[in-house]
Design a protein around this motif. Structure first.
Motif, mmCIF file in Angstrom:
data_model
loop_
_atom_site.group_PDB
_atom_site.id
_atom_site.type_symbol
_atom_site.label_atom_id
_atom_site.label_comp_id
_atom_site.label_asym_id
_atom_site.label_seq_id
_atom_site.Cartn_x
_atom_site.Cartn_y
_atom_site.Cartn_z
ATOM 1 N N GLN A 96 0.827 -1.204 0.000
ATOM 2 C CA GLN A 96 0.000 0.000 0.000
ATOM 3 C C GLN A 96 0.868 1.264 0.000
ATOM 4 N N ASP A 123 -10.389 2.240 0.681
ATOM 5 C CA ASP A 123 -11.644 1.800 1.317
ATOM 6 C C ASP A 123 -12.806 1.871 0.329
ATOM 7 N N VAL A 146 -12.414 -0.922 -2.224
ATOM 8 C CA VAL A 146 -12.718 -2.214 -1.593
ATOM 9 C C VAL A 146 -14.233 -2.364 -1.458
ATOM 10 N N GLU A 147 -14.885 -1.319 -0.968
ATOM 11 C CA GLU A 147 -16.340 -1.354 -0.797
ATOM 12 C C GLU A 147 -17.060 -1.604 -2.121
ATOM 13 N N GLY A 174 -15.924 -3.416 -4.447
ATOM 14 C CA GLY A 174 -15.561 -4.750 -4.934
ATOM 15 C C GLY A 174 -14.520 -4.748 -6.036
ATOM 16 N N VAL A 218 -11.048 -3.809 -5.610
ATOM 17 C CA VAL A 218 -9.736 -4.229 -5.107
ATOM 18 C C VAL A 218 -9.926 -4.884 -3.749
ATOM 19 N N GLU A 219 -8.880 -5.554 -3.301
ATOM 20 C CA GLU A 219 -8.869 -6.094 -1.950
ATOM 21 C C GLU A 219 -7.478 -5.944 -1.362
ATOM 22 N N ARG A 220 -7.436 -5.905 -0.044
ATOM 23 C CA ARG A 220 -6.168 -5.841 0.682
ATOM 24 C C ARG A 220 -5.770 -7.278 1.040
ATOM 25 N N VAL A 221 -4.541 -7.624 0.728
ATOM 26 C CA VAL A 221 -4.012 -8.937 1.097
ATOM 27 C C VAL A 221 -2.662 -8.718 1.775
ATOM 28 N N ARG A 254 0.191 -4.371 3.766
ATOM 29 C CA ARG A 254 -0.894 -4.820 2.896
ATOM 30 C C ARG A 254 -0.580 -4.477 1.446
ATOM 31 N N ILE A 303 -2.338 -4.182 -2.327
ATOM 32 C CA ILE A 303 -3.653 -3.949 -2.935
ATOM 33 C C ILE A 303 -3.674 -4.693 -4.265
ATOM 34 N N THR A 355 -9.623 -7.128 -8.038
ATOM 35 C CA THR A 355 -10.520 -8.277 -8.141
ATOM 36 C C THR A 355 -10.835 -8.485 -9.623
#
Length: 171
Positions: free
Chosen positions: A66, A85, A88-89, A91, A93-96, A105, A107, A110
């Motif tokens: 990040q 955020d 992510v909300e 849908g 991207v996601e934090r891994v 984290r 990014i 998806t």
């Protein structure tokens, strides 16, 4: 094959064909036109242009974490958190956990994010072609190459510079 030498610009003389200060006006007009076309092309993207740039960076540059994402885009980490955020909300991207440091984290996009980016890239390309409609194809290619060369030289000289902030202050 002969090489062409380019004389360096004189620092005490105006740019050829410009009244001192005209370059700023021309660049401002180009940026304003680009901003308008770009924003329209990505209007369905959460966080508009910044969201698009973030998703594009995640997909095409694969920043390690990040912090690297924020550094690449020149976005303050507090602002970056809110932008992530929102993506992510939505849908996109996601934090891994980052593979090099599980405390950090990474990014990642998806499938929905990569599909949206692909659609928007087509629209952005069309918007950029519309912006450059007054130029011939060879002129557009030359301009793109020169702008890329100049922006990277400025980025190297001012690595912390925030291009989003410059756009915000066009006024």
């Amino acid at each position: 094959m002969a090489t062409t030498e380019h004389a360096p610009l004189s620092l005490d003389k105006p740019l050829p064909g410009f009244i001192p200060g005209d370059l700023a006006w021309h660049l401002g007009m180009i940026l304003r036109g680009h901003q308008t076309h770009f924003a329209q092309a990505v209007e369905e993207m959460p966080c508009s242009v910044r969201g698009y740039q973030m998703l594009s960076t995640v997909v095409h540059h694969d920043p390690a974490n990040q912090q690297a994402l924020g550094a690449h885009l020149g976005i303050d980490r507090t602002v970056l958190t809110y932008l992530i955020d929102d993506l992510v909300e939505a849908g996109l991207v996601e934090r891994v956990p980052a593979p090099t440091d599980r405390r950090a984290r990474k990014i990642v996009a998806t499938q929905q994010g990569t599909e949206l980016l692909s659609r928007l890239e087509t629209r952005v390309a069309a918007a950029e072609q519309t912006l450059l409609a007054g130029l011939e194809a060879t002129e557009s290619a030359q301009l793109a190459g020169l702008v890329s060369k100049l922006s990277m030289a400025i980025h190297r000289a001012q690595p912390g510079a925030n291009p989003c902030e410059a756009m915000d202050h066009l006024g």
